[in-house]
Enzyme design. Structure first.
Site, PDB file in Angstrom:
ATOM      1  N   ILE A 160     -12.599  41.027 -50.862  1.00  0.00           N
ATOM      2  CA  ILE A 160     -11.900  42.291 -51.079  1.00  0.00           C
ATOM      3  C   ILE A 160     -10.428  42.065 -50.760  1.00  0.00           C
ATOM      4  O   ILE A 160     -10.073  41.132 -50.044  1.00  0.00           O
ATOM      5  CB  ILE A 160     -12.492  43.450 -50.234  1.00  0.00           C
ATOM      6  CG1 ILE A 160     -12.494  43.110 -48.742  1.00  0.00           C
ATOM      7  CG2 ILE A 160     -13.873  43.826 -50.706  1.00  0.00           C
ATOM      8  CD1 ILE A 160     -13.060  44.235 -47.863  1.00  0.00           C
ATOM      9  N   ASP A 161      -9.587  42.908 -51.312  1.00  0.00           N
ATOM     10  CA  ASP A 161      -8.142  42.712 -51.181  1.00  0.00           C
ATOM     11  C   ASP A 161      -7.676  42.828 -49.731  1.00  0.00           C
ATOM     12  O   ASP A 161      -8.315  43.480 -48.899  1.00  0.00           O
ATOM     13  CB  ASP A 161      -7.385  43.738 -52.024  1.00  0.00           C
ATOM     14  CG  ASP A 161      -7.646  43.581 -53.510  1.00  0.00           C
ATOM     15  OD1 ASP A 161      -7.975  42.457 -53.928  1.00  0.00           O
ATOM     16  OD2 ASP A 161      -7.524  44.582 -54.237  1.00  0.00           O
ATOM     17  N   LYS A 162      -6.530  42.235 -49.460  1.00  0.00           N
ATOM     18  CA  LYS A 162      -5.940  42.246 -48.118  1.00  0.00           C
ATOM     19  C   LYS A 162      -5.866  43.658 -47.538  1.00  0.00           C
ATOM     20  O   LYS A 162      -6.264  43.891 -46.393  1.00  0.00           O
ATOM     21  CB  LYS A 162      -4.543  41.631 -48.171  1.00  0.00           C
ATOM     22  CG  LYS A 162      -3.756  41.756 -46.878  1.00  0.00           C
ATOM     23  CD  LYS A 162      -2.330  41.258 -47.042  1.00  0.00           C
ATOM     24  CE  LYS A 162      -1.504  41.516 -45.794  1.00  0.00           C
ATOM     25  NZ  LYS A 162      -0.092  41.104 -45.946  1.00  0.00           N
TER      26      LYS A 162
END
Length: 350
Positions: A160-162
């Site tokens: 998942i994105d930062k």
């Protein structure tokens, strides 16, 4: 890869006999390009290249336009031929263990579930070789498996994105890695996200289309109508709360593409609240009053990232062969901004 420009994939690779220390690029500017400083142009075209790295290459005479070195102030014109030689960034192939705090929701001999905090990068990459979730996992578990093509990402079967918070599934051995990866490939994993989006959505829906990197900005995903430019993607969304100028929705992923929810919601005119990359960090709906503007700015400060949380995760356990399901609460920053919008909506109804 530079779609919508004359581009040959081989030109992104080094010619035979070239030094291993350099990357070689060639870009033919498209016919519709407006005048733009070359440093800004390259920032949009080259993924994971910092402004300093581009500037240093220009200063060293390693950026040529029509076979001549140029300065950073040079304005790119249609059909310019740009060739670039850049040193590879230094990178260790080894992932170093780091004692970093992580929230483990579940663990057994085969896998663990982590509730990732917003702001933590998942795996090492350019500019983020330390401080990542993988660095923390290697410290806590020492031996984690990898799959072919997954080097530097031990145990990861998805990501998942930062600046997205929430549940992430990690495998602890090759058996679990293989079986979980298959479920992701078959789209049989249940993944649901909570998102706060701009605008007043009135009905549930499904977004489909081919998703791929934008030709204008390599950091952004765009929607296309042909498989030559992207990968098929499907997101189902359901309305949970309508709060005047924003809507809380639940998104269920049928596929898992980079920035899928963020790009999908942008494509239908409802970007995620405070998603800078996709334009959600501006006031897109609401009144013109200064008091409202200040209210939204306060919400941005409470939630200084895109309003996206990976809330639920369900799958077949690789050893037990039983379906297991996990759920997590909204993190405090998301909840604080949501509560503020709820109060605002309630006041308008009075």
């Amino acid at each position: 890869m530079l779609e919508n420009e004359e581009y040959n994939e081989e030109e992104f690779n080094e010619p035979e006999g070239a030094s291993d220390l350099y990357e070689h690029f060639r870009i033919v500017v498209d016919k519709g390009q407006s005048l733009l400083r070359i440093d800004k142009f390259l920032m949009n075209r080259l993924e994971n290249f910092s402004r300093n790295r581009i500037q240093n290459s220009i200063d060293a005479g390693n950026v040529l336009v029509n076979e001549k070195p140029v300065k950073a102030s040079y304005k790119v014109k249609p059909l310019d031929e740009i060739s670039i030689v850049m040193p590879h960034p230094p990178r260790d192939t080894e992932v170093y263990p780091e004692d970093l705090p992580i929230e483990i929701v579940y663990e057994d001999n085969d896998l663990l579930i982590v509730n990732k905090a917003a702001g933590m990068v998942v795996h090492p990459g350019y500019g983020n070789y330390t401080g990542t979730l993988v660095n923390a996992l290697v410290y806590h578990f020492q031996q984690l498996p990898t799959l072919p093509g997954n080097d530097g990402r031990p145990g990861l079967v998805h990501r998942i994105d930062k600046d997205t918070s929430g549940l992430l599934l990690i495998s602890k051995n090759e058996w679990a890695m293989t079986h979980l990866a298959r479920q992701f490939f078959d789209h049989s994993i249940t993944r649901k996200y909570l998102a706060l989006v701009w605008g007043d959505l009135t009905e549930d829906g499904t977004i489909t289309g081919y998703i791929g990197r934008s030709a204008k900005d390599r950091r952004v995903q765009d929607m296309f109508d042909t498989e030559e430019k992207g990968k098929w993607s499907v997101t189902h969304y359901r309305i949970l709360e309508r709060l005047n100028y924003v809507t809380l929705i639940e998104c269920e992923l049928e596929t898992g593409r980079t920035h899928q929810i963020r790009a999908h919601m942008k494509s239908i005119g409802h970007p995620l609240f405070n998603d800078e990359t996709y334009g959600g960090n501006k006031i897109l709906k609401g009144t013109v009053f200064g008091k409202y503007k200040q209210f939204v700015e306060n919400c941005f400060e409470l939630l200084p990232r895109q309003a996206l949380h990976a809330k639920t995760l369900g799958f077949i356990h690789p050893t037990k062969k039983e379906y297991i399901h996990f759920d997590t609460e909204l993190p405090s920053d998301f909840k604080a901004a949501l509560d503020k919008w709820r109060k605002y909506a309630a006041q308008r109804e009075e």
